[in-house]
Design a protein around this motif. Structure first.
Motif, PDB file in Angstrom:
ATOM      1  N   LEU A 272     -23.376  66.821 -14.120  1.00  0.00           N
ATOM      2  CA  LEU A 272     -24.791  66.411 -14.576  1.00  0.00           C
ATOM      3  C   LEU A 272     -24.929  65.087 -14.991  1.00  0.00           C
ATOM      4  O   LEU A 272     -25.984  64.037 -14.750  1.00  0.00           O
ATOM      5  N   LEU A 273     -24.102  64.618 -15.872  1.00  0.00           N
ATOM      6  CA  LEU A 273     -23.914  63.389 -16.290  1.00  0.00           C
ATOM      7  C   LEU A 273     -23.877  62.352 -15.323  1.00  0.00           C
ATOM      8  O   LEU A 273     -24.597  61.389 -15.316  1.00  0.00           O
ATOM      9  N   THR A 274     -22.965  62.542 -14.359  1.00  0.00           N
ATOM     10  CA  THR A 274     -22.746  61.679 -13.418  1.00  0.00           C
ATOM     11  C   THR A 274     -24.154  61.470 -12.474  1.00  0.00           C
ATOM     12  O   THR A 274     -24.507  60.398 -12.030  1.00  0.00           O
ATOM     13  N   ALA A 275     -24.717  62.547 -12.082  1.00  0.00           N
ATOM     14  CA  ALA A 275     -25.982  62.779 -11.513  1.00  0.00           C
ATOM     15  C   ALA A 275     -27.052  61.766 -12.074  1.00  0.00           C
ATOM     16  O   ALA A 275     -27.796  61.035 -11.593  1.00  0.00           O
ATOM     17  N   TYR A 276     -27.100  61.934 -13.589  1.00  0.00           N
ATOM     18  CA  TYR A 276     -28.235  61.158 -14.193  1.00  0.00           C
ATOM     19  C   TYR A 276     -27.841  59.828 -14.259  1.00  0.00           C
ATOM     20  O   TYR A 276     -28.821  58.978 -13.945  1.00  0.00           O
ATOM     21  N   LEU A 277     -26.677  59.409 -14.367  1.00  0.00           N
ATOM     22  CA  LEU A 277     -26.306  58.115 -14.358  1.00  0.00           C
ATOM     23  C   LEU A 277     -26.349  57.293 -13.188  1.00  0.00           C
ATOM     24  O   LEU A 277     -26.783  56.034 -12.967  1.00  0.00           O
ATOM     25  N   LYS A 278     -26.132  58.232 -12.101  1.00  0.00           N
ATOM     26  CA  LYS A 278     -26.271  57.393 -10.547  1.00  0.00           C
ATOM     27  C   LYS A 278     -27.665  56.975 -10.427  1.00  0.00           C
ATOM     28  O   LYS A 278     -28.169  56.047  -9.935  1.00  0.00           O
ATOM     29  N   ALA A 279     -28.723  58.153 -10.770  1.00  0.00           N
ATOM     30  CA  ALA A 279     -30.051  57.753 -10.814  1.00  0.00           C
ATOM     31  C   ALA A 279     -30.617  56.751 -11.427  1.00  0.00           C
ATOM     32  O   ALA A 279     -31.391  55.997 -11.093  1.00  0.00           O
ATOM     33  N   HIS A 280     -30.015  56.661 -12.822  1.00  0.00           N
ATOM     34  CA  HIS A 280     -30.358  55.552 -13.649  1.00  0.00           C
ATOM     35  C   HIS A 280     -29.983  54.278 -13.124  1.00  0.00           C
ATOM     36  O   HIS A 280     -30.505  53.348 -13.118  1.00  0.00           O
ATOM     37  N   ALA A 281     -28.728  54.033 -12.473  1.00  0.00           N
ATOM     38  CA  ALA A 281     -28.380  52.809 -11.953  1.00  0.00           C
ATOM     39  C   ALA A 281     -28.854  52.565 -10.622  1.00  0.00           C
ATOM     40  O   ALA A 281     -29.499  51.232 -10.592  1.00  0.00           O
ATOM     41  N   ARG A 282     -29.421  53.514  -9.969  1.00  0.00           N
ATOM     42  CA  ARG A 282     -30.562  53.345  -8.709  1.00  0.00           C
ATOM     43  C   ARG A 282     -31.625  52.630  -9.296  1.00  0.00           C
ATOM     44  O   ARG A 282     -32.409  51.511  -8.866  1.00  0.00           O
ATOM     45  N   ALA A 283     -32.344  53.092 -10.333  1.00  0.00           N
ATOM     46  CA  ALA A 283     -33.606  52.749 -10.997  1.00  0.00           C
ATOM     47  C   ALA A 283     -33.386  51.376 -11.421  1.00  0.00           C
ATOM     48  O   ALA A 283     -34.249  50.387 -11.265  1.00  0.00           O
ATOM     49  N   VAL A 284     -32.210  50.990 -12.183  1.00  0.00           N
ATOM     50  CA  VAL A 284     -32.083  49.606 -12.605  1.00  0.00           C
ATOM     51  C   VAL A 284     -32.018  48.803 -11.505  1.00  0.00           C
ATOM     52  O   VAL A 284     -32.615  47.608 -11.614  1.00  0.00           O
ATOM     53  N   GLN A 285     -31.255  48.988 -10.555  1.00  0.00           N
ATOM     54  CA  GLN A 285     -31.383  48.062  -9.388  1.00  0.00           C
ATOM     55  C   GLN A 285     -32.472  48.143  -8.774  1.00  0.00           C
ATOM     56  O   GLN A 285     -32.991  46.739  -8.286  1.00  0.00           O
ATOM     57  N   PHE A 286     -33.495  48.754  -8.552  1.00  0.00           N
ATOM     58  CA  PHE A 286     -34.656  48.916  -7.999  1.00  0.00           C
ATOM     59  C   PHE A 286     -35.607  47.824  -8.699  1.00  0.00           C
ATOM     60  O   PHE A 286     -36.386  47.229  -8.179  1.00  0.00           O
ATOM     61  N   VAL A 287     -35.615  47.975 -10.100  1.00  0.00           N
ATOM     62  CA  VAL A 287     -36.299  47.153 -10.918  1.00  0.00           C
ATOM     63  C   VAL A 287     -35.748  45.713 -10.726  1.00  0.00           C
ATOM     64  O   VAL A 287     -36.749  44.746 -10.452  1.00  0.00           O
ATOM     65  N   ARG A 288     -34.634  45.480 -10.304  1.00  0.00           N
ATOM     66  CA  ARG A 288     -34.032  44.099 -10.320  1.00  0.00           C
ATOM     67  C   ARG A 288     -34.605  43.534  -8.895  1.00  0.00           C
ATOM     68  O   ARG A 288     -35.026  42.458  -8.449  1.00  0.00           O
ATOM     69  N   ASP A 289     -34.530  44.614  -7.699  1.00  0.00           N
ATOM     70  CA  ASP A 289     -35.001  43.960  -6.448  1.00  0.00           C
ATOM     71  C   ASP A 289     -36.416  44.015  -6.146  1.00  0.00           C
ATOM     72  O   ASP A 289     -36.852  43.215  -5.391  1.00  0.00           O
ATOM     73  N   GLU A 290     -37.159  44.923  -6.978  1.00  0.00           N
ATOM     74  CA  GLU A 290     -38.741  45.048  -6.564  1.00  0.00           C
ATOM     75  C   GLU A 290     -39.424  45.080  -7.718  1.00  0.00           C
ATOM     76  O   GLU A 290     -39.939  46.110  -8.093  1.00  0.00           O
ATOM     77  N   PRO A 291     -39.295  44.032  -8.574  1.00  0.00           N
ATOM     78  CA  PRO A 291     -40.087  43.852  -9.930  1.00  0.00           C
ATOM     79  C   PRO A 291     -41.499  43.941  -9.735  1.00  0.00           C
ATOM     80  O   PRO A 291     -41.988  44.687 -10.466  1.00  0.00           O
TER      81      PRO A 291
END
Length: 334
Positions: free
Chosen positions: A240-259
């Motif tokens: 569960l922790l890995t799943a959450y952090l994968k989603a979190h990392a995806r969200a961070v990258q999305f914010v950077r790519d598509e502000p």
């Protein structure tokens, strides 16, 4: 007591024990199948908002895991909710996590979320033009022991000032960030140490003046303003922790790519939660004051602990074990 009656009593006791055990098992299974995510409805929690809006959490957890959310207005409430199992994991300022960790080391920081995003704003009536002018003034903070509280104390050290509670002259006044504009207009406080977008709102709707921008306030761009925190039980559930952090990392990258798209999603999300729509121009300006990241500045967090101890919020500044980035490193490679 005859043997028949004794046998019946024993059977009842055994049956109750079995049913009780089943109830506990069912409750445990229910807990395992639900992840309770906590966050604040503001810009510095943008990674969590994007993770929810883009269904990253749902995708990473899979269909068998139910996701529930809880929003709070300050870090103290977040940590109280985590302590009572109302929140499993989510985003919060590091100050409250530190305060809880030194009392009970079951709480952990498992990722960064936002650096910066906090400013110091003086009210128009205060006559404050520089940091030293805070001498004898009242400054609003989100809550005692909050990250902005600690950042303010760090800034005050630079001009040899202290909070009244530690023998100084600066009066720290706890108030919800959403209320600080009213406090400025009512002349109830002289300044505010706050996060975005409230800092920008104070400047543009309440006649405030930027005293320290995010690059200059406390640790500047290195200020770890928001982190991902969890407790020991969830930390041990690696899947569960890995799943959450994968989603979190995806969200961070999305914010950077598509502000721009990320900002639009934040406006939508907060309006749905609060009924209030953030002004796009205000959001863009406030967005320029944050850095979305998974990185954690451990030196800054140690200094935050030092300051918390000096403020008598905690008895020790030993935070060894607070930061656990092992799962994150497996995802990001850093």
């Amino acid at each position: 007591m005859n043997k028949k009656l004794l046998g019946m009593l024993i059977s009842i006791v055994v049956l109750v024990g079995i049913l009780s055990g089943c109830g506990k098992k069912d409750a445990a299974e229910a807990d395992k199948n639900e992840v309770k995510i906590g966050y604040f409805p503001n810009l510095t929690h943008i990674a969590t908002i994007i993770g929810l809006e883009n269904n990253y959490f749902a995708e990473e957890f899979g269909e068998d895991i139910k996701i529930s959310t809880k929003t709070v207005s300050n870090g103290g409430l977040f940590m109280e909710a985590m302590a009572t199992d109302s929140i499993d994991i989510g985003t919060v300022g590091p100050g409250p996590v530190i305060n809880y960790f030194v009392k009970d080391p079951k709480y952990h920081i498992v990722s960064g979320a936002v650096n910066g995003g906090a400013v110091l704003v003086a009210s128009g009536h205060s006559g404050i033009n520089e940091l030293a002018d805070l001498d004898g003034k009242k400054v609003a903070i989100p809550v005692i022991g909050s990250t902005q509280d600690i950042m303010l104390r760090k800034a005050l050290q630079e001009v040899d000032l202290k909070a009244k509670t530690n023998g100084g002259t600066v009066d720290l006044f706890a108030a919800a960030p959403a209320d600080t504009a009213t406090l400025f207009i009512q002349k109830s406080v002289d300044a505010a140490a706050t996060q975005e977008p409230w800092g920008y709102i104070l400047q543009n709707q309440a006649g405030g003046k930027l005293l320290l921008d995010w690059e200059d306030f406390a640790w500047g761009k290195e200020s770890t303003n928001t982190v991902v925190a969890t407790s020991e039980g969830f930390l041990q559930n690696k899947e569960l922790l890995t799943a959450y952090l994968k989603a979190h990392a995806r969200a961070v990258q999305f914010v950077r790519d598509e502000p721009e798209e990320a900002q639009a999603l934040v406006v939508k999300h907060i309006k749905e939660l609060t009924g209030k729509e953030l002004d796009k121009a205000e959001l863009e300006a406030a967005f320029s004051r944050i850095e979305v990241t998974t990185e954690v500045n451990e030196e800054v967090l140690q200094e935050m602990a030092d300051i918390s101890q000096e403020a008598d919020y905690i008895k020790t500044n030993d935070i060894d074990g607070l930061i656990d980035l092992n799962a994150l490193k497996g995802i990001t490679g850093k």
